[in-house]
Motif scaffolding. Structure first.
Motif, short mmCIF file in Angstrom:
data_model
loop_
_atom_site.label_atom_id
_atom_site.label_comp_id
_atom_site.label_asym_id
_atom_site.label_seq_id
_atom_site.Cartn_x
_atom_site.Cartn_y
_atom_site.Cartn_z
N ARG A 320 0.87 -1.18 0.00
CA ARG A 320 0.00 0.00 0.00
C ARG A 320 0.90 1.23 0.00
NH1 ARG A 320 0.30 2.21 5.03
NH2 ARG A 320 0.54 0.85 6.87
N ASP A 321 0.31 2.40 -0.16
CA ASP A 321 1.10 3.62 -0.07
C ASP A 321 1.62 3.79 1.35
OD1 ASP A 321 0.57 4.14 -2.71
OD2 ASP A 321 -0.99 5.62 -2.34
N ILE A 322 2.87 4.20 1.49
CA ILE A 322 3.50 4.36 2.79
C ILE A 322 3.91 5.81 2.97
CG2 ILE A 322 5.42 3.62 4.25
CD1 ILE A 322 5.55 1.05 2.59
N SER A 323 3.55 6.39 4.11
CA SER A 323 3.83 7.79 4.38
C SER A 323 5.25 7.97 4.91
CB SER A 323 2.83 8.36 5.40
OG SER A 323 1.51 8.21 4.96
N LYS A 324 5.79 9.16 4.74
CA LYS A 324 7.10 9.48 5.30
C LYS A 324 7.05 9.35 6.83
CE LYS A 324 10.62 13.09 5.63
NZ LYS A 324 11.04 14.46 5.23
N GLY A 325 8.05 8.72 7.40
CA GLY A 325 8.11 8.51 8.84
C GLY A 325 7.42 7.25 9.31
N GLU A 326 6.71 6.57 8.43
CA GLU A 326 6.01 5.34 8.81
C GLU A 326 7.00 4.19 8.90
OE1 GLU A 326 2.26 2.59 7.20
OE2 GLU A 326 2.65 4.57 6.32
N ARG A 327 6.87 3.38 9.93
CA ARG A 327 7.74 2.24 10.14
C ARG A 327 7.31 1.09 9.23
NH1 ARG A 327 9.51 1.54 16.19
NH2 ARG A 327 10.32 3.59 15.61
N LEU A 328 8.27 0.34 8.73
CA LEU A 328 7.97 -0.74 7.79
C LEU A 328 7.77 -2.06 8.53
CD1 LEU A 328 10.47 -0.02 4.86
CD2 LEU A 328 8.24 1.01 5.35
N TYR A 329 6.73 -2.79 8.13
CA TYR A 329 6.40 -4.07 8.73
C TYR A 329 5.93 -5.05 7.66
CZ TYR A 329 6.15 -1.77 13.35
OH TYR A 329 6.43 -1.07 14.50
N TYR A 330 6.27 -6.33 7.85
CA TYR A 330 5.69 -7.38 7.01
C TYR A 330 5.41 -8.59 7.88
CZ TYR A 330 10.27 -9.75 6.79
OH TYR A 330 11.45 -10.39 7.10
N ASP A 331 4.70 -9.55 7.32
CA ASP A 331 4.28 -10.74 8.07
C ASP A 331 5.35 -11.81 7.97
OD1 ASP A 331 3.01 -12.77 9.36
OD2 ASP A 331 1.20 -12.77 8.10
N TYR A 332 6.00 -12.14 9.08
CA TYR A 332 7.02 -13.19 9.08
C TYR A 332 6.41 -14.54 8.72
CZ TYR A 332 10.60 -10.30 11.41
OH TYR A 332 11.53 -9.35 11.71
N ASN A 333 5.12 -14.69 8.96
CA ASN A 333 4.45 -15.97 8.73
C ASN A 333 3.66 -15.97 7.43
OD1 ASN A 333 5.30 -17.38 11.06
ND2 ASN A 333 3.88 -16.17 12.28
N GLY A 334 4.20 -15.34 6.40
CA GLY A 334 3.51 -15.30 5.12
C GLY A 334 3.51 -16.63 4.40
N TYR A 335 4.40 -17.56 4.81
CA TYR A 335 4.48 -18.85 4.15
C TYR A 335 4.21 -19.98 5.13
CZ TYR A 335 6.14 -16.46 0.01
OH TYR A 335 6.22 -15.65 -1.08
N GLU A 336 4.93 -21.07 5.00
CA GLU A 336 4.54 -22.30 5.68
C GLU A 336 5.06 -22.44 7.11
OE1 GLU A 336 8.27 -22.29 3.84
OE2 GLU A 336 6.32 -22.15 2.86
N HIS A 337 6.12 -21.72 7.46
CA HIS A 337 6.71 -21.93 8.78
C HIS A 337 6.14 -20.97 9.82
CE1 HIS A 337 9.54 -24.81 7.20
NE2 HIS A 337 9.97 -23.94 6.30
N GLU A 338 5.81 -21.51 10.98
CA GLU A 338 5.32 -20.69 12.07
C GLU A 338 6.47 -19.95 12.75
OE1 GLU A 338 2.42 -19.70 13.55
OE2 GLU A 338 1.53 -20.43 11.69
N TYR A 339 6.30 -18.67 12.97
CA TYR A 339 7.33 -17.87 13.63
C TYR A 339 6.68 -17.26 14.87
CZ TYR A 339 11.56 -15.02 13.75
OH TYR A 339 12.77 -14.45 14.09
N PRO A 340 7.34 -17.31 16.02
CA PRO A 340 6.72 -16.84 17.27
C PRO A 340 6.62 -15.32 17.33
CG PRO A 340 9.00 -17.46 17.66
CD PRO A 340 8.71 -17.85 16.24
N THR A 341 5.49 -14.79 16.87
CA THR A 341 5.32 -13.33 16.82
C THR A 341 4.37 -12.82 17.89
OG1 THR A 341 3.43 -13.40 15.29
CG2 THR A 341 5.65 -13.43 14.32
N GLU A 342 3.86 -13.70 18.76
CA GLU A 342 2.84 -13.27 19.72
C GLU A 342 3.35 -12.24 20.71
OE1 GLU A 342 4.60 -17.18 21.24
OE2 GLU A 342 3.89 -16.34 19.34
N ASN A 343 4.68 -12.14 20.89
CA ASN A 343 5.23 -11.16 21.82
C ASN A 343 5.79 -9.93 21.12
OD1 ASN A 343 4.83 -12.63 24.33
ND2 ASN A 343 6.35 -14.06 23.55
N PHE A 344 5.60 -9.84 19.81
CA PHE A 344 6.06 -8.67 19.08
C PHE A 344 5.27 -7.45 19.53
CE2 PHE A 344 8.13 -10.42 14.95
CZ PHE A 344 8.94 -11.24 15.72
N VAL A 345 5.93 -6.29 19.52
CA VAL A 345 5.27 -5.05 19.94
C VAL A 345 4.23 -4.66 18.91
CG1 VAL A 345 5.63 -2.62 20.44
CG2 VAL A 345 7.33 -4.30 21.14
#
Length: 345
Positions: A320-345
């Motif tokens: 999507r369009d990203i504004s200046k100063g916006e922090r970048l994020y993506y989904d670590y679990n976009g594929y087949e392996h589970e990644y422990p993200t439940e404690n991510f901020v």
């Protein structure tokens, strides 16, 4: 060190380690004062105080290799910024110098951007979903600051800069990276999108880096922010690092930003990208907490694997369009392996 795996002083009641949810240890977390979940409780190798992986700021997703020191005992609390000196940055990123101008880092408009893009209806544009090259910052001084921020993060993590996949003899060879082995098939990058990716690579070689700034956050660690507006479908970077077989990394790697490269039907042919030794800015882009709606709303990048000239490659692209100063994020679990993200901020 981890209480349940290695301690200089042996835990007296080993049965207390059997149940992570109910057990209590003499050693408790300095942050939450609990001894529960001992498998995620680290002991400082200097003061022996305990800390849960998820109570640390920034959190640790997995057990670190080797010695670990708590924030109070760490000698790396104060980051040493990389010198804002053009010649040092040129050498660090191995940027080709201009023979005619020593101060050549200036933003020249990338060749052919948009020249071949015909005006079409919105429906056609959405259907074709063509990728866009990033647009470098025009101000050369600001671009030096962007490069210095990445150099600071790489040096602090003892990582060598690389903008391509690395094949080491002791790991997986390049001949092992065959996109045709992908289970269920892998989408082929179109000729035009491949040219766009090549343009981004060439811009980086000239010192025209993506408009991104690496910043240190006390809760998330090193993170990446947009330093100017970024359009939807813009190529942010390629995910790079050492290529290795997943089987080599399952038991002896701390999981620091490891990325799936090839998910083959035969487990022995599965490949991963390991950015712990060599990498680029992709290593510092954060993952979302995909266990909460608020976390999922942060996502502004998508991680996509492509077949490029027969090899598997991984790109991070704006979704999507990203504004200046916006922090970048993506989904670590976009594929087949589970990644422990439940404690991510």
């Amino acid at each position: 060190m981890v209480v349940s795996r290695r301690r200089r002083t042996q835990v007296t009641n080993l049965r207390s380690m059997a149940d992570d949810s109910d057990s209590e240890l003499d050693t408790v977390c300095e942050e939450c004062s609990s001894g529960k979940q001992p498998a995620k409780l680290l002991l400082c190798d200097k003061c022996d105080k305990g800390f849960h992986l998820f109570c640390l700021r920034p959190i640790l997703v997995s057990v670190p290799k080797g010695s670990w020191f708590c924030p109070s005992c760490s000698k790396h609390q104060n980051l040493k910024a990389f010198p804002l000196v053009q010649t040092k940055l040129l050498d660090f990123f191995r940027i080709k110098r201009s023979s005619s101008d020593a101060s050549y880092i200036s933003c020249s408009p990338p060749d052919n951007i948009g020249k071949k893009r015909k005006r079409t209806s919105l429906v056609m544009s959405k259907k074709k979903r063509k990728l866009l090259p990033y647009n470098p910052t025009v101000d050369p001084q600001r671009r030096l600051e962007q490069m210095a921020s990445l150099a600071t993060a790489l040096r602090a993590s003892n990582t060598e800069f690389s903008n391509k996949l690395t094949y080491v003899h002791s790991k997986a060879l390049r001949s092992a990276n065959k996109a045709v082995l992908e289970k269920g098939g892998m989408q082929v990058l179109s000729k035009q999108d491949a040219e766009t990716l090549a343009l981004c690579k060439n811009m980086m070689v000239r010192g025209e880096c993506p408009p991104l700034m690496v910043v240190f956050d006390p809760y998330e660690g090193f993170t990446v922010e947009a330093d100017r507006c970024i359009k939807d479908l813009t190529i942010i970077t390629e995910y790079v690092g050492d290529v290795d077989y997943l089987s080599n990394r399952e038991n002896n790697y701390d999981g620091d930003s490891m990325m799936t490269l090839l998910h083959a039907s035969d487990p022995s042919q599965c490949l991963v990208i390991c950015p712990d030794k060599r990498s680029n800015i992709a290593r510092f882009i954060s993952g979302i907490n995909n266990h909460t709606p608020e976390g999922r709303k942060k996502q502004n990048l998508k991680c996509v694997r492509f077949n490029i000239n027969g090899e598997a490659r991984v790109l991070l692209v704006a979704n999507r369009d990203i504004s200046k100063g916006e922090r970048l994020y993506y989904d670590y679990n976009g594929y087949e392996h589970e990644y422990p993200t439940e404690n991510f901020v």
